[in-house]
Scaffold this active site. Structure first.
Site, mmCIF file in Angstrom:
data_model
loop_
_atom_site.group_PDB
_atom_site.id
_atom_site.type_symbol
_atom_site.label_atom_id
_atom_site.label_comp_id
_atom_site.label_asym_id
_atom_site.label_seq_id
_atom_site.Cartn_x
_atom_site.Cartn_y
_atom_site.Cartn_z
ATOM 1 C CE1 TYR A 100 -3.982 0.242 3.712
ATOM 2 C CE2 TYR A 100 -5.640 -1.420 4.231
ATOM 3 C CZ TYR A 100 -4.802 -0.798 3.317
ATOM 4 O OH TYR A 100 -4.772 -1.232 2.002
ATOM 5 C CB SER A 126 -0.871 0.001 1.261
ATOM 6 O OG SER A 126 -1.433 1.278 1.486
HETATM 7 C C1 GCO Z 1 -7.228 5.218 2.425
HETATM 8 C C2 GCO Z 1 -7.202 4.133 1.385
HETATM 9 C C3 GCO Z 1 -5.768 3.702 1.091
HETATM 10 C C4 GCO Z 1 -5.748 2.855 -0.164
HETATM 11 C C5 GCO Z 1 -4.483 2.112 -0.429
HETATM 12 C C6 GCO Z 1 -3.453 3.034 -0.937
HETATM 13 O O1 GCO Z 1 -8.089 5.171 3.320
HETATM 14 O O2 GCO Z 1 -6.405 6.137 2.285
HETATM 15 O O3 GCO Z 1 -7.974 3.024 1.789
HETATM 16 O O4 GCO Z 1 -5.272 3.032 2.219
HETATM 17 O O5 GCO Z 1 -6.734 1.925 -0.133
HETATM 18 O O6 GCO Z 1 -4.052 1.379 0.642
HETATM 19 O O7 GCO Z 1 -2.311 2.287 -1.275
#
Ligand code: GCO
Length: 255
Positions: A159, A146
């Site tokens: 995340y 990501s």
């Molecule tokens: C967010 C998104 C990101 C993308 C992705 C980018 O909330 O900014 O979900 O996390 O999905 O991971 O690479």
């Protein structure tokens, strides 16, 4: 030297979380490049629908249902799968969830769920699949990373922590298993038009920010990750290890 470098005929690929979005697009792309694809999901109904869709398109496809945070289930189901298909040559660790909330009020249970699915689950599946790869002295591991492996933004702290772990775990996998002719790499998607991002896509302000912040000036379609996935799944990448290839429209290159 032509396209045979990217040929996947005779290979078996397992893609986790592959009933929609990035996982489904990569499963379809690896199948179209010749691989037999096995798609995974927790939900049996969604899995059945996705298998039927890919089969209607003429791909050689089957489903393998397991919840990747359940270690015993992962070990049992992957072992059964290897009995059924004989081998897993390519593993795409795509399954993941996104939960957004300011860190100072991030719920502990939700934090653990994000880390469990996005990082620990990835480890559990890979640890089981790699046993066969080590035995056969050959394998391709592709971790869906990501932008949050390199940067962050407010409300995605769990995340970001998980994906930061995936980045480093990709390197650990590379350095431990390269001697077995196993290549472990990552794909780092930019802002992609997926259901996980639906709340962002529908938010006019955020949509405008993505378009302004991304040098390409747009979101990407999940199919735009397929070329990198085929490259990392094929012998064209046999000397590439521990790398993350960002497919991000240039966002990480821009201040
Ligand atoms: C967010 C998104 C990101 C993308 C992705 C980018 O909330 O900014 O979900 O996390 O999905 O991971 O690479």
């Amino acid at each position: 030297m032509g396209s045979e470098l990217f040929e996947l005929t005779g290979k078996v690929a397992l893609i986790t979380g592959a009933t929609q979005g990035i996982g489904l697009a990569i499963a379809r792309g690896l199948g179209q490049a010749g691989a037999r694809v096995v798609i995974n999901a927790r939900n049996a109904e969604k899995l059945e629908r996705a298998v039927a869709t890919l089969a209607r398109e003429g791909l050689t496809v089957s489903g393998c249902r397991f919840d990747l945070v359940n270690g015993a289930e992962v070990r049992e189901r992957v072992a059964a799968l290897e009995q059924e298909v004989g081998r897993i040559d390519i593993l795409v660790n795509n399954a993941g969830i996104q939960r957004r909330s300011p860190l100072e009020q991030f719920d502990e249970k939700v934090w653990r769920e994000v880390l469990d699915i996005n990082l620990t689950g990835l480890f559990l599946v890979t640890q089981q699949v790699v046993q066969g790869m080590i035995a056969r002295k050959s394998g391709k591991i592709i971790n869906i990373c990501s932008l949050m492996c390199e940067a962050s933004r407010p409300t995605v702290g769990a995340y970001t922590a998980a994906k930061g772990g995936v980045k480093q775990l990709t390197k650990s996998m590379a350095v431990e298993w390269a001697k077995h002719n196993i290549q472990s790499n990552g794909i780092g998607p930019g802002y992609i038009l997926t259901e996980m991002n639906r709340p962002l896509i529908d938010d006019q302000k955020f949509d405008a920010w993505v378009r302004a912040r991304t040098p390409a000036g747009r979101w990407a379609d999940p199919t735009e990750l397929v070329g990198t996935a085929v490259f990392l799944a094929s012998r064209a990448s046999d000397f590439v290890n521990g790398q993350i290839i960002y497919v991000d429209g240039g966002i990480l290159a821009a201040l």
